[in-house]
Write a protein that holds these residues in place. Structure first.
Motif, PDB file in Angstrom:
ATOM      1  N   THR A 128       0.835  -1.208   0.000  1.00 52.96           N
ATOM      2  CA  THR A 128       0.000   0.000   0.000  1.00 52.96           C
ATOM      3  C   THR A 128       0.865   1.251   0.000  1.00 52.96           C
TER       4      THR A 128
ATOM      5  N   ILE B 198       0.817   4.152  -2.836  1.00 50.64           N
ATOM      6  CA  ILE B 198       0.560   5.562  -2.534  1.00 50.64           C
ATOM      7  C   ILE B 198       1.646   6.432  -3.162  1.00 50.64           C
TER       8      ILE B 198
ATOM      9  N   ASP C  81       1.228   6.501  -7.026  1.00 50.24           N
ATOM     10  CA  ASP C  81       0.076   7.288  -7.460  1.00 50.24           C
ATOM     11  C   ASP C  81       0.331   8.784  -7.366  1.00 50.24           C
TER      12      ASP C  81
ATOM     13  N   GLU D 292      -3.574  13.674   2.664  1.00 53.89           N
ATOM     14  CA  GLU D 292      -4.923  13.733   2.097  1.00 53.89           C
ATOM     15  C   GLU D 292      -5.356  12.386   1.528  1.00 53.89           C
ATOM     16  N   VAL D 293      -4.444  11.728   0.792  1.00 50.68           N
ATOM     17  CA  VAL D 293      -4.786  10.435   0.178  1.00 50.68           C
ATOM     18  C   VAL D 293      -5.074   9.402   1.256  1.00 50.68           C
TER      19      VAL D 293
ATOM     20  N   ASP E 134      -6.053   9.921   4.373  1.00 50.24           N
ATOM     21  CA  ASP E 134      -7.293  10.261   5.085  1.00 50.24           C
ATOM     22  C   ASP E 134      -8.532   9.926   4.262  1.00 50.24           C
ATOM     23  N   GLN E 135      -8.469  10.112   2.940  1.00 49.81           N
ATOM     24  CA  GLN E 135      -9.640   9.890   2.099  1.00 49.81           C
ATOM     25  C   GLN E 135      -9.853   8.416   1.757  1.00 49.81           C
ATOM     26  N   ASP E 136      -8.781   7.721   1.402  1.00 50.99           N
ATOM     27  CA  ASP E 136      -8.921   6.405   0.773  1.00 50.99           C
ATOM     28  C   ASP E 136      -8.694   5.215   1.685  1.00 50.99           C
ATOM     29  N   PHE E 137      -8.110   5.408   2.850  1.00 44.66           N
ATOM     30  CA  PHE E 137      -7.728   4.270   3.675  1.00 44.66           C
ATOM     31  C   PHE E 137      -8.291   4.391   5.083  1.00 44.66           C
ATOM     32  N   ARG E 138      -8.623   3.244   5.660  1.00 40.38           N
ATOM     33  CA  ARG E 138      -9.035   3.179   7.056  1.00 40.38           C
ATOM     34  C   ARG E 138      -7.793   2.824   7.852  1.00 40.38           C
TER      35      ARG E 138
END
Length: 120
Positions: A28, A32, A35, A57-58, A60-64
């Motif tokens: 992961t 990241i 990307d 930001e990535v 916070d938005q896309d991952f738990r």
């Protein structure tokens, strides 16, 4: 020192440092970096504030990650225990859950070996 998701990231290559966040592994972390166009071999302290912000930001938005992920895992285990299913009973007793043998081994899950009193 960069701080993402409440974790102080060490001064290591970016691909390695991101794995200090609970819920992000090597695959992961490298995804990241790819990307966002950030070189995974650059150390964290060499990243600009803009790059660290984009990474934050990535994530916070896309991952738990971190607290939210830990809470979800704990809730899933609690649900199994409340149901009383086999996996829940194994969690409750502190035994291996996924079918491993317990006659020998399983010491990590069962704890220290306790001697049986009264045996010769």
């Amino acid at each position: 020192m960069a701080r993402i998701s409440g974790v102080n990231l060490p001064n290591k290559p970016t691909g390695i440092a991101l794995t200090y966040i609970h819920g992000i592994g090597r695959t992961t972390a490298s995804k990241i970096c790819a990307d966002l166009g950030v070189d995974a071999t650059i150390r964290m302290n060499e990243l600009s504030d803009d790059e660290v912000g984009r990474i934050r930001e990535v994530i916070d938005q896309d991952f738990r990650v971190e607290g939210e992920l830990r809470r979800d895992i704990a809730m899933n285990i609690k649900r199994l225990m409340d149901l009383g299913c086999y996996r829940g009973l194994r969690h409750r007793r502190g035994m291996p859950v996924r079918g491993q043998r317990t006659h020998t081994n399983a010491r990590t899950r069962k704890g220290r070996a306790r001697p049986i009193t009264g045996r010769n």
